[in-house]
Design a protein around this motif. Structure first.
Motif, PDB file in Angstrom:
ATOM      1  N   TYR A 551       3.158 -22.437   6.941  1.00 40.94           N
ATOM      2  CA  TYR A 551       3.092 -23.682   7.710  1.00 40.94           C
ATOM      3  C   TYR A 551       3.391 -24.901   6.834  1.00 40.94           C
ATOM      4  CZ  TYR A 551       1.089 -21.144  11.643  1.00 40.94           C
ATOM      5  OH  TYR A 551       0.907 -20.287  12.698  1.00 40.94           O
ATOM      6  N   ARG A 564       6.254 -26.567  13.793  1.00 41.45           N
ATOM      7  CA  ARG A 564       5.530 -25.810  14.816  1.00 41.45           C
ATOM      8  C   ARG A 564       6.491 -25.055  15.741  1.00 41.45           C
ATOM      9  NH1 ARG A 564       2.104 -26.947  11.940  1.00 41.45           N
ATOM     10  NH2 ARG A 564      -0.013 -27.630  12.370  1.00 41.45           N
ATOM     11  N   TYR A 568       6.785 -20.983  16.109  1.00 47.30           N
ATOM     12  CA  TYR A 568       6.624 -20.392  17.444  1.00 47.30           C
ATOM     13  C   TYR A 568       7.826 -19.516  17.792  1.00 47.30           C
ATOM     14  CZ  TYR A 568       5.833 -20.278  22.542  1.00 47.30           C
ATOM     15  OH  TYR A 568       5.622 -19.883  23.847  1.00 47.30           O
ATOM     16  N   GLY A 598      -1.305 -26.478   9.666  1.00 44.45           N
ATOM     17  CA  GLY A 598      -1.730 -25.466  10.629  1.00 44.45           C
ATOM     18  C   GLY A 598      -3.205 -25.471  10.943  1.00 44.45           C
ATOM     19  N   VAL A 776       0.050 -28.827  20.153  1.00 43.05           N
ATOM     20  CA  VAL A 776       0.873 -29.655  19.271  1.00 43.05           C
ATOM     21  C   VAL A 776       0.651 -31.136  19.549  1.00 43.05           C
ATOM     22  CG1 VAL A 776       3.244 -30.313  18.707  1.00 43.05           C
ATOM     23  CG2 VAL A 776       2.629 -27.898  18.869  1.00 43.05           C
TER      24      VAL A 776
END
Length: 894
Positions: A551, A564, A568, A598, A776
């Motif tokens: 992350y 992010r 994903y 994260g 998010v």
């Protein structure tokens, strides 16, 4: 510092904070520190009362730091009590992330008990403790935190008399005085051994209790949901660590450190199991006269006693009519032989599973006499303990950077094939072809003990340590071999060559890719495909394949939205790739404490994962100060473990019982991430950015700090790429810019709204219903709200070039304002109503934080103006104390 309340009364946090503040003030007055005590009274002119004398200033910093940490304890207790209140008034299913909530959601989806049990039985959670340089406080201080917290808990008991409460308050004062007299930060840079002792403390003293409490919580939630207790199975909870095994850019993690770490883990595990078996023996006082003793128990007692000779005979004589206690006493004797670690000792337990077999026999014998409650309450916790910790305590992962491996192999080939060109000049096709051919043979490159070069010797020496440990104690103490900065198939295959060189069977351990940058995340599916289909991998297909996602570097690379989104997308792509080959993935999430890396609420983090990507097994890093924040307090620790286990189970059920498929607006989010990355990279690639960053944040002093044993840079070069993501995030948070957690979101949302209004509307429509998008947006908004424009301006004033200062500050502040405005558009409810808790949190700290920021800026200016900026400078230590205080108040470092 007296807190005011908007409702003209004190809420729980304010009441408890007032109590602790009064205790602290009395301690300072008793010590004759009246001026310091006044700091806790007159917060309105705090900025003006701070001293410019270095010695007095140091005491003032300590006052403010302790005050902020007391506030953290109060807020933590308030959260615990709030959850209790919710459970009592509404029911346990209303506690977010709890087992009860998960069971309720499963009921609503129509899952029956058997299906729920199937899901739970697949869960295997492995928190991995690391020693990244983010924990600034000493263990002794963390212990004082715990004791003060326990006294706060006592004061929750309304049945205590006035005099009893007075005694508790006096205990709190004593603890605060001890705290005041104890140095808070490491004045000497901690060693790997010191960091190892820290994590061993959690493995041996904290997590065994958490495991027990977590199991009780699961059982209670199962019963409260109306389910049959006989049908309850338990998820697996195991632990890992990087301390002593992570050598990525860490020159002090030698082969000898790895060897001593594995030995220390084993010794601590055996002592842990021994202590709990001692307690079990005390409870096994059942009479062999009043209870019918099964023949197989008698036979086992006799055979063990004979094997143990005189020791066994004495053990039987101590408890002549108590066969169950005799049996446990003999087990303890065998365990003592195991602790002695004598070569070839036939009286030892070769493996933890051998002890498990004896515990199963004991269980069978107790059930035979109807002692089920004894089995559940006394024996089951030890069975779980051995299952989780074994004789190894925690699995030590071995991590190294792919570039380091390339250097090592190049040195090996220089010696073995002197006519070949340098390995690092080969393209990927040449590398894979050569390694593939080599792996068809079991022949090493050279005879044992041959020296190749510094990098090669370091790699092979550490592998030899693992080989010897496995030969003697089995593979359980070693986790995965992780390749940082995995960029191509050869980065993984090269580890198999190192295995071959020292004689490790390549099917014994997982070779794990760590995908960190955005480009590597994009390529991850193809790399995994190539790995799973390579002939050298074929024998491993019956197991889950571990894949680690980073992350930090993806955030440093492209900003938080792009990071992010690409993580994903990588999870989805990697899952689809593994599914095609009938391989289940165990994702290893390399998260940190901050949102930028994260961090955040575990239940939201787990809910945000792509549906169907959770196989049942998951690893995640617990880094630096996050270890203490999440696990030093037993109640908080149990809740965090419950969230992790129940959240993992919930996501696993989405794979086993997927339900109706929901089409989320992936293209819209992809474009948002691209726009955000565009804006973020404009900033970091600006010709003046690095000079601005170097002066407007305390990064220079953080690189000299004594926070952790690991250097702040991988190779020591002065580039953004070489800088580790942790000090990168830490420095921006200290100066309240927080750009790593929000920069680019305002520009991206505005551009999407103007150029693709349909996609914008799709995102807005799903802002509450898509867990990933909501996660998010909330995280980014939290970071924007934690950023403080006035403080940014103050730090920016440290930048000498006025043009650079004005240009960069205006860009950052403009995007900050736009980010607040654009996120507000995404939600129907206004920010003051949605984020009241966060606003209260910030308001409680504001005056103290502002004062500490001013002190840090003043001292940074003085330090940078001095001729001697060495690591031993007293001013550096002084700055570190301010840094620690700010980190406490902001509740994060890196």
């Amino acid at each position: 510092m007296q807190q005011t309340s908007q409702n003209k009364g004190y809420n729980k946090i304010e009441r408890d904070m007032q109590l602790l503040t009064n205790c602290f003030r009395e301690v300072l007055n008793d010590l004759g520190e009246h001026d310091l005590a006044n700091l806790l009274t007159r917060h309105e002119d705090l900025h003006r009362t701070l001293s410019t004398d270095l010695e007095l200033e140091e005491k003032q910093i300590q006052v403010l730091s302790i005050y902020l940490q007391l506030m953290n304890l109060v807020e933590e207790n308030a959260a615990v009590q709030y959850r209790r209140k919710i459970a009592n008034s509404k029911g346990m299913q209303f506690i977010r992330g709890s087992w009860s909530e998960t069971f309720q959601r499963w009921k609503e989806r129509g899952l029956n008990e058997e299906q729920m049990q199937e899901v739970i039985s697949k869960v295997r959670l492995i928190p991995v403790l690391t020693a990244h340089p983010t924990e600034t406080k000493r263990i002794s201080i963390l212990e004082l935190h715990r004791e003060i917290y326990l006294n706060l808990i006592k004061l929750e008991n309304t049945s205590y008399s006035f005099s009893e409460r007075t005694v508790i308050t006096e205990d709190i004062k004593t603890l605060i005085e001890r705290w005041w007299r104890t140095g808070e930060v490491y004045l000497k840079k901690p060693t790997v051994e010191m960091e190892r002792n820290n994590v061993i403390h959690y493995f041996s003293k904290v997590f065994p209790q958490v495991l027990r409490k977590s199991d009780i919580q699961l059982k209670q939630s199962w019963l409260n949901s109306g389910f049959d207790p006989k049908k309850l199975s338990y998820p697996r909870l195991e632990f890992g660590t990087w301390v002593g095994g992570d050598r990525d850019g860490h020159p002090y993690v030698t082969a000898q450190v790895t060897k001593s770490t594995l030995a220390a883990h084993r010794q601590a595990a055996l002592e842990l199991v021994h202590d709990h078996l001692n307690q079990l023996a005390a409870g096994m006082s059942f009479s062999g006269i009043r209870n019918e003793v099964p023949a197989y128990l008698k036979e086992s007692i006799e055979s063990k006693a004979v094997a143990l000779g005189e020791e066994g005979k004495k053990a039987l004589q101590r408890n002549p009519y108590e066969p169950w206690r005799q049996f446990v006493s003999l087990i303890l004797l065998q365990l003592e032989h195991t602790k002695e670690n004598t070569e070839g000792d036939l009286l030892s337990y070769p493996r933890a599973e051998d002890l498990t077999k004896d515990l199963q026999l004991l269980k069978k014998s107790l059930l035979a006499i109807g002692a089920k409650r004894i089995v559940d309450d006394l024996l089951f916790p030890i069975e779980r303990l051995v299952q989780s910790f074994g004789f190894h305590l925690a699995r030590l992962d071995i991590r190294q950077n792919s570039e380091f491996h390339d250097k090592a192999l190049e040195q090996i080939l220089k010696v073995s094939f002197p006519d070949l060109p340098d390995y690092r000049t080969w393209n990927e096709e040449e590398r894979v072809k050569f390694i593939s051919e080599e792996l068809k043979s079991e022949r090493p490159f050279a005879i044992a003990g041959r020296s190749f070069g510094p990098e090669a010797n370091q790699v092979l020496d550490s592998y030899k340590v693992v080989k010897k440990h496995v030969e003697r104690h089995g593979p359980e103490g070693v986790g995965s071999f992780i390749v940082s900065m995995t960029r191509q198939l050869s980065d993984l295959l090269v580890v198999y060559l190192f295995f071959r060189e020292v004689g490790i069977d390549r099917n014994t351990f997982q070779v794990v890719p760590l995908f960190e940058t955005i480009d590597d995340l994009l390529a991850s599916g193809e790399i995994l495909e190539n790995f799973l289909t390579h002939p050298a991998y074929a024998e491993s297909r019956d197991r889950k394949q571990e894949v680690m996602l980073g992350y930090s570097d993806s955030n440093k690379d492209g900003g938080i939205i792009a990071s992010r989104w690409n993580i994903y997308r990588a999870e989805k792509n990697l899952t689809e790739t593994a599914n095609r080959h009938n391989v289940e993935l165990r994702f290893f999430h390399g998260i940190g404490g901050t949102i930028s890396r994260g961090g955040g609420k575990y239940h939201r983090f787990l809910e945000s994962m792509p549906r169907g990507s959770m196989s049942g097994e998951m690893k995640l890093t617990v880094q630096g100060e996050t270890i203490a924040q999440q696990f030093a307090n037993m109640l908080t620790a149990t809740y965090n473990v419950e969230m992790l286990l129940s959240g993992t189970a919930l996501q696993t059920s989405n794979r086993l019982y997927p339900g109706e498929k929901i089409e989320f607006p992936l293209d819209a989010l992809k474009h948002l991430a691209e726009f955000s990355k565009e804006k973020y990279q404009q900033l970091i690639k600006h010709p003046s950015f690095l000079s601005f960053y170097g002066e407007a944040t305390p990064i220079d002093v953080l690189e000299l700090s004594k926070i952790g044993s690991r250097p702040a840079r991988r190779t020591g070069t002065r580039t953004l790429n070489d800088l580790r993501a942790i000090p990168w995030v830490f420095s921006w948070n200290q100066s309240r810019f927080n750009i790593t957690g929000w920069f680019g979101i305002g520009y991206a949302l505005e551009k999407l709204r103007q150029e693709a209004p349909d996609q914008y509307d799709q995102l807005k429509e799903f802002s509450q219903d898509w867990p990933f998008l909501r996660y998010v947006l909330i995280q980014v908004e939290t970071n924007i709200m934690n950023a403080e424009p006035e403080v940014m301006e103050a730090y920016a004033a440290l930048v000498k070039d006025e043009n650079v200062r004005q240009e960069m500050t205006s860009v950052i502040k403009a995007e900050h304002a736009k980010g607040l405005e654009e996120i507000a558009r995404m939600f129907d409810q206004n920010r003051e109503e949605r984020r009241q808790s966060l606003l209260d949190n910030l308001n409680r700290r504001n005056d103290v934080l502002i004062s500490l920021h001013k002190l840090q800026i003043k001292n940074l200016r003085d330090w940078r103006a001095s001729k001697d900026r060495s690591a031993d400078d007293n001013l550096v230590t002084h700055l570190l104390q301010i840094t620690t205080a700010l980190a406490s108040g902001l509740k994060n470092t890196g």
